[in-house]
Structures are given as structure tokens and as C-alpha cells.
Design a protein around this motif. Structure first.
Motif, PDB file in Angstrom:
ATOM      1  N   ILE A 147     -60.409 -70.964  23.453  1.00  0.00           N
ATOM      2  CA  ILE A 147     -59.767 -70.068  24.418  1.00  0.00           C
ATOM      3  C   ILE A 147     -59.848 -68.629  23.933  1.00  0.00           C
ATOM      4  O   ILE A 147     -60.235 -67.724  24.681  1.00  0.00           O
ATOM      5  CB  ILE A 147     -58.301 -70.497  24.671  1.00  0.00           C
ATOM      6  CG1 ILE A 147     -58.265 -71.834  25.418  1.00  0.00           C
ATOM      7  CG2 ILE A 147     -57.553 -69.418  25.451  1.00  0.00           C
ATOM      8  CD1 ILE A 147     -56.897 -72.497  25.476  1.00  0.00           C
ATOM      9  N   ILE A 148     -59.516 -68.400  22.664  1.00  0.00           N
ATOM     10  CA  ILE A 148     -59.524 -67.040  22.113  1.00  0.00           C
ATOM     11  C   ILE A 148     -60.927 -66.456  22.126  1.00  0.00           C
ATOM     12  O   ILE A 148     -61.120 -65.273  22.435  1.00  0.00           O
ATOM     13  CB  ILE A 148     -58.929 -67.036  20.682  1.00  0.00           C
ATOM     14  CG1 ILE A 148     -57.426 -67.293  20.765  1.00  0.00           C
ATOM     15  CG2 ILE A 148     -59.214 -65.724  19.960  1.00  0.00           C
ATOM     16  CD1 ILE A 148     -56.749 -67.597  19.440  1.00  0.00           C
ATOM     17  N   ASN A 149     -61.937 -67.280  21.822  1.00  0.00           N
ATOM     18  CA  ASN A 149     -63.328 -66.810  21.824  1.00  0.00           C
ATOM     19  C   ASN A 149     -63.952 -66.817  23.216  1.00  0.00           C
ATOM     20  O   ASN A 149     -65.150 -66.602  23.365  1.00  0.00           O
ATOM     21  CB  ASN A 149     -64.172 -67.636  20.854  1.00  0.00           C
ATOM     22  CG  ASN A 149     -63.768 -67.412  19.426  1.00  0.00           C
ATOM     23  OD1 ASN A 149     -63.389 -66.314  19.034  1.00  0.00           O
ATOM     24  ND2 ASN A 149     -63.831 -68.456  18.621  1.00  0.00           N
ATOM     25  N   GLU A 150     -63.131 -67.116  24.218  1.00  0.00           N
ATOM     26  CA  GLU A 150     -63.524 -67.120  25.622  1.00  0.00           C
ATOM     27  C   GLU A 150     -64.667 -68.074  25.949  1.00  0.00           C
ATOM     28  O   GLU A 150     -65.449 -67.834  26.864  1.00  0.00           O
ATOM     29  CB  GLU A 150     -63.826 -65.697  26.096  1.00  0.00           C
ATOM     30  CG  GLU A 150     -62.601 -64.807  26.045  1.00  0.00           C
ATOM     31  CD  GLU A 150     -62.840 -63.411  26.612  1.00  0.00           C
ATOM     32  OE1 GLU A 150     -63.982 -63.098  27.010  1.00  0.00           O
ATOM     33  OE2 GLU A 150     -61.868 -62.653  26.655  1.00  0.00           O
ATOM     34  N   VAL A 151     -64.762 -69.158  25.159  1.00  0.00           N
ATOM     35  CA  VAL A 151     -65.671 -70.234  25.524  1.00  0.00           C
ATOM     36  C   VAL A 151     -65.071 -70.938  26.739  1.00  0.00           C
ATOM     37  O   VAL A 151     -65.775 -71.285  27.685  1.00  0.00           O
ATOM     38  CB  VAL A 151     -65.882 -71.214  24.347  1.00  0.00           C
ATOM     39  CG1 VAL A 151     -66.695 -72.419  24.772  1.00  0.00           C
ATOM     40  CG2 VAL A 151     -66.533 -70.497  23.169  1.00  0.00           C
ATOM     41  N   LEU A 152     -63.742 -71.108  26.685  1.00  0.00           N
ATOM     42  CA  LEU A 152     -62.999 -71.595  27.852  1.00  0.00           C
ATOM     43  C   LEU A 152     -62.424 -70.367  28.554  1.00  0.00           C
ATOM     44  O   LEU A 152     -61.675 -69.595  27.949  1.00  0.00           O
ATOM     45  CB  LEU A 152     -61.873 -72.541  27.415  1.00  0.00           C
ATOM     46  CG  LEU A 152     -62.314 -73.862  26.791  1.00  0.00           C
ATOM     47  CD1 LEU A 152     -61.115 -74.624  26.236  1.00  0.00           C
ATOM     48  CD2 LEU A 152     -63.052 -74.716  27.805  1.00  0.00           C
TER      49      LEU A 152
END
Length: 129
Positions: free
Chosen positions: A24-29
Motif C-alpha cells: 500500500i505504501i509503495n502504491e503497488v496497491l
């Protein structure tokens, strides 16, 4: 999606929470993206659905995801506010740990080396400085 270390001392649900937070933090999700259902993820990872449910509940408590009854769990789009609070908390905790490590005689170079190792690209590649 990712792998869990079944031999780790860290509980599986905590590993799952950490991995999902990282995604989530790495914006993969992406914000508002639906997470896999509890049943689907349990089958993929071959772990008990209750473990997945516990991880999802923890992520919801921390504000990383939200649930919609009958629809599933989704990535919370309001993560920027949560991240700033979390970053502040983590930095305060990190400062305390660094001071304790220095007091115990751990050299700053050792801490920097550890940080670089933790930040190294996955797959064993390390950058040469």
C-alpha cells in the motif's frame, strides 16, 4: 502476490500485515483497489482464513484499508494523513532506538551499514558506494 516465512518467529498475520502495508505504501496497491477476498488469499497462501481475517482487521484498525459489507476490503485512499502520523511515530521510536544503540556501543557505521542492507534492492543485489 508475496511469500510468507512459515519458519519465522514473527506470527503469520503480522507478516501479512507488514507485506500488505508495504504494498500500500509503495502504491503497488492503489487507493480504493479491492484486496483479494479472505478465502481467495487463504487458498493462495495456503493458510487459515482466520489468519487473513485477523490481518485485515488489524490493517483496518490502523487505517490502511476499509471494508464494505458484502463487497470486501479496499485500500484506504486517505493514507497520506495516516502516513504522516505514522512517520512521526516511527521517527520518534527510531530516535530512541538509535540513542540506545549508541549508548550500548554500536558504532554509527554499523547502523548505516544495516540500513543500507535493509534498503538494498531485492534479489541480493547491493549498490556499491
Amino acid at each position: 502476490m508475496f511469500e510468507l516465512d512459515l519458519r519465522s518467529r514473527k506470527p503469520i498475520y503480522e507478516q501479512l500485515v507488514d507485506k500488505l502495508k508495504e504494498l500500500i505504501i509503495n502504491e503497488v496497491l492503489k487507493p480504493d483497489e479491492q484486496l483479494p477476498s479472505v478465502r481467495t488469499l487463504a487458498q493462495q497462501l495456503t493458510i487459515n482464513p482466520n489468519t487473513i481475517q485477523k490481518a485485515y482487521r488489524e490493517l483496518e484498525t490502523q487505517g490502511f484499508i476499509y471494508s464494505q459489507k458484502g463487497k470486501g476490503s479496499f485500500v484506504n485512499p486517505n493514507n497520506q494523513q495516516i502516513d504522516l502520523k505514522k512517520i512521526e511515530t516511527v521517527l520518534r521510536e527510531l530516535e530512541k532506538l538509535i540513542l540506545e544503540a549508541l549508548y550500548l556501543g554500536i558504532r554509527p557505521e554499523e547502523m548505516v551499514k544495516l540500513i543500507r542492507e535493509l534498503d538494498a534492492p531485492k534479489g541480493g543485489e547491493e549498490s556499491n558506494d
